[in-house]
Scaffold this motif. Structure first.
Motif, short mmCIF file in Angstrom:
data_model
loop_
_atom_site.label_atom_id
_atom_site.label_comp_id
_atom_site.label_asym_id
_atom_site.label_seq_id
_atom_site.Cartn_x
_atom_site.Cartn_y
_atom_site.Cartn_z
N UNK A 88 0.99 -1.08 -0.01
CA UNK A 88 -0.11 -0.10 0.01
C UNK A 88 0.92 1.31 0.06
N UNK A 89 0.42 2.35 -0.74
CA UNK A 89 0.89 3.53 -0.60
C UNK A 89 1.00 3.99 0.73
N UNK A 92 -1.03 7.81 0.34
CA UNK A 92 -2.59 7.79 0.36
C UNK A 92 -3.29 6.62 0.93
N UNK A 93 -2.41 5.65 1.16
CA UNK A 93 -3.06 4.42 1.55
C UNK A 93 -3.78 3.46 0.66
N UNK A 94 -3.75 3.94 -0.57
CA UNK A 94 -4.21 3.16 -1.92
C UNK A 94 -3.20 2.16 -2.28
N UNK A 95 -3.34 1.43 -3.05
CA UNK A 95 -2.55 0.37 -3.70
C UNK A 95 -2.67 0.12 -5.12
N UNK A 96 -1.57 -0.09 -5.83
CA UNK A 96 -1.82 -0.81 -7.15
C UNK A 96 -1.42 -2.12 -7.25
N UNK A 97 -2.50 -3.08 -7.22
CA UNK A 97 -2.50 -4.41 -7.27
C UNK A 97 -2.49 -5.12 -8.62
N UNK A 98 -1.11 -5.25 -9.04
CA UNK A 98 -1.01 -5.64 -10.47
C UNK A 98 -0.32 -7.12 -10.76
N UNK A 118 -3.80 -5.75 -0.49
CA UNK A 118 -2.57 -4.77 -0.23
C UNK A 118 -2.20 -4.95 1.23
N UNK A 120 -1.77 -2.64 3.49
CA UNK A 120 -2.36 -1.91 4.33
C UNK A 120 -1.90 -1.36 5.55
#
Lengths: 324, 137, 584
Positions: A88-89, A92-98, A118, A120
């Motif tokens: 997780x970033x 931002x708390x977001x994540x790119x799950x690729x 993520x 988290x």
């Protein structure tokens, strides 16, 4: 659409409803109210699955390898769950799950379930989260569960400790080579995989791994095996899967390991829960804010501030104990 | 419901179109807006998209199409979602969508169309509002 | 100190005084920390090395252009008087086009010829073909004949060329193919066609795009992993040099890379890195760089409305490529060192806006101005209604073509070679552009070159990040886009366009193309000899496993036996594997 109850979801996932399983996982991940009871209800239906952890530096081809391994086990009649972890970033708390992107070959195969997670952030929460998700997959009938991590944070090593078998993936052509592998990885690995083994430098990586293992000394377990693979072409994959399968079966036998794992999990759950309670307790009222203000102004040092808060906490506990 | 609940979005490019600038920008942007983005990349079949949406329990599916094949592909994705019990997962479409095709897409059940170059903040705000109303509704 | 150095000192002194006496007071008056504009004086370029850095048009390092003058410039007056287009000449490749089945496309070309078009086929293939699939593959649904013509086999290919016979046979017109991953298959089809028509391969002219590396970075129609793809490139290149000696080998370059979001510097560096990788393949295959490099062409680089920067870009690109071919690869033939490209600067589709599309004309003209000032035809591209996605209207095409003509005939832009040569500003900017690109290029070479930088995901990720940075700058108004993030809401004009442009595709054909193509495919499979097909494919598979073997002869045999595009590509998929998508 009415929200389903925990019971409905557990029932659904046990009979193979993908949507129920997916929803259950989301609720567990988000610690939806009632999650502990739900896990208690689920627990009796778990225990069949073997967890295989796949870790290693970025660029090693872990996702492609995971996909191949899953396909291989599926061909051998196993039902495979994949948990693909990405960071997780912190901003931002977001994540790119690729990771899923590399698993196109198996993403629609019956009997294979892929879930991206993520990290988290904090408090070792990931390890427990992944364990819980793995249990959900277990209860849903997936008997081989692959956990693929990034391999650059401490969290990832923690996750992998929950696994029955740990495979560490390396590739030729990475500057620092094997030396860069995080301390601790050499200890936890059950086997090593040198992926992209068709590339120049593969032999060197194998040699480096053997060297590091020899340095680490003989723990009585014998030297871990090293497999050379090419996830793109499939070379070496069959042998790898055979070995993983064997290891997965054997891993049940170690009482020591089971003890350590159970101990760690119970302690971690307790720590996590305590930490949550402390935060909750402290966040009501302004005791914490006051203490922080004092530290900020230089009127108090952080150690004393923490001590006095803890003392307060103890007082509160003993007060409430008296009243019970 | 925990306040830590993350919004999960699937960003996919169906069909053979290889122009993924828009999809990548949205993926990064939504990540920086705090979402968990499952980015499945190029050449996704409708089957792969529907399956991923369900397994990942996403709050929104974002399809990016610039090759003109949007009508057929979107229809197929929606059909498969319904078949597999994911008919309630909302779907938005972005890319090169001529005006004339938009009513057909909306009629299929697409919840929003974002033309190429839409602001990330707009997309994020829209998704967030949908999730909030889905939770409270 | 000599006189020149003393003069430089005097200028520097004068500049310092100017800053103090003129600039500072003004900054104070406006209460800003620095000036929004810059001025360049000889202080920037003390001791300027004209011959080393610029040279004369047509001579190394080609900064000022490839030739003293271009053919289109010579013919310009006559063309205007005769009301002819100032295109690349009657027998060059025509307008980029392609749709539907081969029959649809053939008829389209015949109709265009009736209207006076005299170019050869400039073929757009559908995505199914570009990705090495057949029209009956599940992945092809909805895509057959959509962004280009559907070619499943030699039969289809042959049909296109029914529009090119007699006076316009394939030895008299040039063919362009926008094809990359399965380029060898298409070239094989061309070779077989030529053989059928009794035309020597050496007489065939044209350009296949054949630039697979940029597909991994920006455009997405790859099939095999990068290394295997380079082997196939080598095979086409060697085959061309041995047999189709008049064909260009490739059309490489940064346009698509820039369109995918790359910065100007990345566009230049990545294009050069790819070019180096292709050159190296030729050298490794034992070809003579003084020979094969003369058949490399550049598609176009990317562009923008930043006129000065794009001029500097083109100048730096020419100089850098020339130096690479000469110094790194040891070429001695000046023709091998040139960037051969039909179009120089122009903006890309990604620079146009959907909002207030009429404004795109102003943007395209800016691009054309840069072209005109850097030795190219003022290329006013794209037509303003490009972002509407409905094909180009008559208005848009007319404005595009005439704007280009106005610049050529009315502004005098093209009357001077490299007008910015010697400008303190432009020479500085060119140097800076070159230095920045060189730094990035060195980084890539340090990773092991373009293929390594693609394998590791470095280049695709860099481009994605740059695209994101640009979007963030637009959304935060660090970059301004008129009508989009500033000056919105005024005068939103409703534009009524007449979409009856002459070159429109028949939408009924487009709608039924998939069904018709499937029928043709079924017929083909019924009528051909399965034994012949199997034999060809088996041999192909065998030879594919040996990296030393050139696969072109086998591709020709397969194509002749009427093996389909996908049958051929699948055999190679079996041997090489498929490329993995780049992770973000």
């Amino acid at each position: 659409m009415a929200e389903q109850s925990w019971d409905e979801l557990v029932e659904g996932l046990r009979v193979g409803e993908l949507r129920a399983l997916a929803r259950f996982i989301t609720r567990i991940e988000n610690r939806y109210p009632g999650w502990q009871d739900a896990m208690k209800a689920l627990y009796p239906h778990t225990g069949r699955a073997r967890l295989l952890g796949i870790t290693g530096p970025p660029g090693a081809g872990k996702s492609s390898l995971t996909s191949r391994i899953a396909a291989g086990f599926a061909q051998r009649g196993r039902r495979v769950g994949i948990i693909a972890v990405d960071p997780s970033s912190p901003f931002s708390g977001g994540a790119l799950l690729g990771d899923r992107l590399r698993m196109n070959d198996v993403s629609t195969k019956a009997g294979i379930f892929i879930r991206s997670m993520a990290t988290r952030g904090s408090l070792g929460g990931l390890c427990q989260g992944a364990r819980d998700v793995a249990r959900a997959l277990d209860a849903a009938g997936y008997d081989i569960i692959l956990i693929e991590t990034v391999g650059v944070g401490q969290d990832e090593i923690e996750v992998v400790k929950a696994a029955d078998v740990v495979a560490v993936v390396c590739v030729p052509g990475q500057g620092d080579g094997v030396q860069a592998l995080k301390a601790g990885i050499m200890e936890i690995a059950d086997l090593f995989i040198v992926n992209k083994a068709d590339r120049e430098g593969a032999d060197q990586v194998v040699a480096d791994i053997r060297g590091m293992l020899a340095l680490a000394g003989d723990d009585g377990d014998g030297l871990q095996p090293i497999f050379e693979t090419n996830a793109l072409s499939g070379a070496g994959i069959e042998e790898l899967i055979d070995a993983l399968g064997v290891r997965a079966e054997q891993s049940e036998c170690s009482a020591e390991r089971a003890d350590a794992r159970a101990r760690e999990e119970v302690l971690m759950l307790i720590e996590h829960e305590l930490a949550l309670r402390v935060r909750t307790r402290l966040s009501s009222g302004c005791r914490l804010d006051d203490a922080v203000e004092r530290v900020r102004k230089g009127e108090d040092d952080p150690y004393s501030a923490a001590e006095s808060l803890l003392a307060f906490f103890d007082d509160v506990r003993s007060e409430s104990e008296k009243h019970e | 419901m925990s306040s830590d609940r993350k919004i999960r979005v699937l960003v996919a490019k169906p069909g053979l179109d290889g122009h993924d600038r828009g999809a990548r920008v949205i993926a990064y942007g939504l990540r920086d807006a705090g979402f968990e983005v499952i980015y499945t990349g190029l050449r996704q079949t409708p089957e792969q998209i529907a399956r991923a949406a369900i397994q990942e329990d996403v709050d929104m599916i974002g399809l990016s199409v610039l090759s003109g094949a949007h009508i057929g592909l979107t229809k197929k994705v929606i059909e498969l979602l319904r078949e597999q019990g994911g008919g309630d997962i909302p779907l938005l479409v972005g890319g090169l969508i001529p005006e004339a095709d938009r009513p057909a897409l909306m009629e299929m059940g697409v919840v929003k169309i974002f033309t190429a170059g839409s602001a990330i903040s707009e997309v994020a705000a829209f998704i967030e509002s949908r999730v909030v109303s889905a939770v409270s509704g | 100190m000599n006189e020149a150095e003393r003069e430089l000192e005097r200028v520097k002194q004068a500049e310092a005084e100017w800053c103090e006496e003129v600039v500072e007071p003004r900054l104070k008056r406006f209460q800003i920390p620095e000036s929004p504009t810059r001025f360049y004086s000889p202080a920037e370029q003390g001791g300027f090395d004209f011959l080393g850095k610029v040279g004369f048009p047509g001579q190394y390092p080609f900064t000022a252009g490839n030739r003293p003058f271009e053919p289109w410039r010579v013919h310009a007056e006559a063309a205007a008087k005769l009301d002819m287009g100032t295109g690349r000449g009657a027998s060059g490749a025509g307008r980029y086009s392609g749709y539907g089945t081969a029959e649809d496309y053939r008829d389209y070309l015949l109709a265009a010829q009736k209207r006076g078009n005299r170019g050869g086929p400039n073929v757009a293939f559908d995505l199914v073909t570009q990705c090495g699939y057949d029209s009956d593959d599940p992945r092809a649904v909805g895509e057959v004949g959509r962004v280009g013509v559907a070619i499943d086999s030699l039969r289809d290919f042959r049909v296109i060329y029914e529009a090119f016979t007699g006076e316009r046979d394939i030895d008299k017109v040039a063919s362009n193919f926008t094809i990359n991953a399965p380029c060898g298959v298409i070239l094989a089809m061309l070779a077989v066609l030529a053989e059928e028509r009794g035309i020597p391969l050496a007489k065939l002219r044209g350009t296949p795009q054949n630039d697979i590396l940029k597909e991994f970075i920006a455009r997405g129609t790859y099939i095999y992993p990068p290394r295997a793809s380079m082997r196939l490139f080598r095979d086409t290149m060697v085959f061309c040099r041995q047999h189709m000696t008049a064909m260009n080998i490739n059309s490489i370059g940064g346009y698509h890379i820039r369109e995918a979001g790359a910065t100007r510097v990345e566009d230049l560096a990545f294009s050069l890195a790819n070019g180096i990788a292709y050159l190296q393949e030729g050298v490794d295959a034992g070809l003579d760089v003084d020979d094969f490099a003369t058949k490399f062409t550049f598609n176009a680089f990317g562009g923008s409305m930043e006129v000065y920067h794009e001029i500097a870009f083109q100048r730096a690109a020419r100089r850098m490529w020339a130096r690479i071919v000469k110094e790194r690869f040891g070429a001695r033939n000046p023709r091998a060192m040139m960037i051969r490209q039909a179009i120089t600067a122009h903006i890309g589709c990604s620079s146009t806006t959907l909002q207030r599309p009429l404004n795109n004309l102003a943007r395209s003209v800016a691009g054309g101005m840069a072209a005109g000032m850097v030795g190219g035809m003022p290329s006013v591209f794209p037509p303003f209604d490009e972002p509407l996605g409905l094909g180009h209207s008559r208005e848009a095409i007319q404005l595009q073509v005439d704007a280009s003509r106005i610049m050529l005939y009315e502004t005098g832009l093209c009357d001077v070679n490299d007008p910015w040569a010697g400008s303190y500003f432009m020479e500085s900017l060119t140097d800076q552009t070159e230095a920045a690109a060189q730094e990035e290029l060195d980084r890539i070479e340090g990773m092991g070159g373009a293929v390594a930088a693609i394998d590791s995901g470095y280049m695709p990720r860099a481009v994605a990040k740059s695209a994101y940075e640009r979007q963030k700058r637009i959304e935060s108004q660090q970059d301004f886009v008129v009508g989009v993030n500033c000056f919105t809401g005024e005068n939103e004009l409703n534009v009524e366009l007449d979409h009856e442009s002459e070159g429109m595709y028949d939408s009924d054909h487009l709608g039924s193309a998939e069904d018709r193509q499937l029928a043709k495919l079924a017929t083909l499979k019924r009528e051909r000899s399965e034994r012949e097909v199997a034999r060809g494919l088996t041999t192909l598979e065998q030879h594919a496993k040996d990296t030393e073997t050139n696969l072109m002869p086998d591709l020709i045999e397969c194509v002749k036996s009427e093996a389909t595009m996908q049958e051929i590509c699948d055999v190679l998929r079996g041997v090489f594997g498929e490329a993995e998508p780049a992770k973000l």
